[in-house]
Scaffold this motif. Structure first.
Motif: not given
Ligand code: UDP
Length: 383
Positions: A208-209, A213-217, A239-246, A261-263
């Motif tokens: 999950r984003l 979970k550190g996708q930015h790393i 769990f509502g972490e849309q800001y991180y997706v942005k 990068v493909k989401f």
């Protein structure tokens, strides 16, 4: 044995996927009670596991404040506790799979005089929870649970360090249906075509984003890796972490990685996607309680680069069946990625070792036998 399983989530996280495998052998005589509707209910039904939504009221799923909020609103929980209690009388035991299920299950267990099992999928430490939340969880478990099934030694250790009782806790790893991870070459070709990644070195990230979970790393590491390397990020913000997706999309743009990068969002074909990858990365910045995605990648015969903390260290042996790197360090991750690209033979051997060791340790049949033994022991002791 008749079991009333309880889980607060309607969404398919790791704990819920694990519960599907645990509940399956008991499907003929058990019930899964959920506190929210969603894909988890559909998946249980697909596996022919009886399921009921015990509350239509949305209970906010927020790991940090959730337990306290649940306790604080005990009044609102009364109808739910009532529903659970009435059902519990028809079952031999209550099996709580999440923290709010623990709160409800604990009270229902007291009132219905049914033993409570708690499946601990978390590292109960301040890195993941507030101190008050921890204290409440430990008090409830110590007071009400007859058995705690911890998903790793790391989860067990954190439980003990937080004051959990040592005589009720046993470690049982997640189990996996091995045949689901044997994927045909045709599937891989098809997915590569669909994703238009035929000639690329593909790195997969499956989670999950969420910031920890550190996708930015991985994105930062990718910026330090050769052009031919592409990453697929599989998973959604649960769990509502849309800001991180942005933030992630912005990072990809600012580093000029749009073509690399493909989401892919939430996917149900994880084994197929993993098998399509050349390498799978795990980048959690806080200790992972278990790390299902690591075992799944290993079962697909893929080399995994994983963040060295928590349960992960029980899954991966560095340079033998995977790679371990310092959590939160994109530079180190980039070095391992580059070395895997340049040493394909060594990397392939590590992938093969991964499949062998994971198949030996995480076969769902063996794991379910371990759980069955513990549950029968408990049932015999309380009679
Ligand atoms: N998963 C999935 N679809 C996705 C992303 C993840 O089915 O798009 C699954 C993944 O295969 C794994 C689980 O979600 O089985 C995540 O479990 P893990 O222990 O890695 O992390 P958790 O979500 O429990 O923190």
């Amino acid at each position: 044995m008749k079991i009333l399983f309880l889980d607060q989530s309607g969404k398919l996280g790791g704990a819920e996927l694990c519960l599907i495998d645990i509940a399956k052998p008991y499907a003929h005589s058990s019930l899964v009670g959920l506190f929210a509707d969603g894909d988890f209910r559909i998946s249980l039904q697909e596996h022919k596991i009886p399921v009921e939504i015990l509350s239509n009221q949305a209970i906010k799923v927020n790991k940090d404040s959730g337990l306290l909020a649940a306790l604080g609103s005990l009044g609102q929980l009364i109808p739910l506790i009532n529903q659970v209690m009435q059902r519990a009388r028809k079952y031999d035991l209550i099996y709580a799979n999440t923290q709010k299920a623990l709160v409800v299950g604990a009270i229902a267990s007291l009132l219905s005089r049914r033993p409570l099992v708690y499946h601990l999928h978390d590292i109960l430490s301040v890195e993941h929870f507030s101190t008050t939340n921890l204290r409440v969880a430990i008090t409830l478990i110590n007071q009400f649970a007859s058995l705690v099934i911890a998903n790793s030694q790391a989860s067990k250790q954190a439980f003990l360090e937080a004051g959990g009782k040592s005589d009720i806790v046993e470690v049982v790893y997640n189990g996996f249906e091995l045949k689901n991870y044997r994927i045909s070459a045709e599937s891989v070709i098809r997915i590569k075509q669909e994703l238009d990644l035929q000639d690329k070195f593909i790195i997969g990230h499956f989670s999950r984003l969420s910031p920890w979970k550190g996708q930015h790393i991985l994105i930062n590491a990718l910026a330090q890796s050769p052009e031919n390397i592409t990453a697929i990020l599989v998973g959604d913000a649960l769990f509502g972490e849309q800001y991180y997706v942005k933030d992630l999309y912005q990072k990809v743009t600012s580093l000029g990685l749009e073509d690399r990068v493909k989401f892919l969002g939430f996917r149900a074909d994880i084994p197929q996607l993993m098998t399509t990858c050349d390498l799978v990365t795990h980048t959690s910045t806080a200790p992972e309680p278990f790390g299902r995605v690591i075992v799944e990648a290993m079962l697909c015969g893929k080399p995994v680069v994983a963040a060295k903390a928590g349960g992960v260290m029980e899954l991966v042996e560095h340079e033998i069946n995977g790679f371990l790197v310092t959590p939160g360090n994109p530079q180190e991750l980039a070095e391992v990625i580059n070395s895997c690209v340049h040493k394909p033979h060594k990397t392939a051997i590590i992938g093969q070792n991964a499949r062998v060791s994971a198949s030996l340790r995480f076969d769902v049949t063996t794991i379910n036998q371990e759980i069955s033994k513990l549950l029968h022991l408990l049932a015999n002791n309380v009679q």
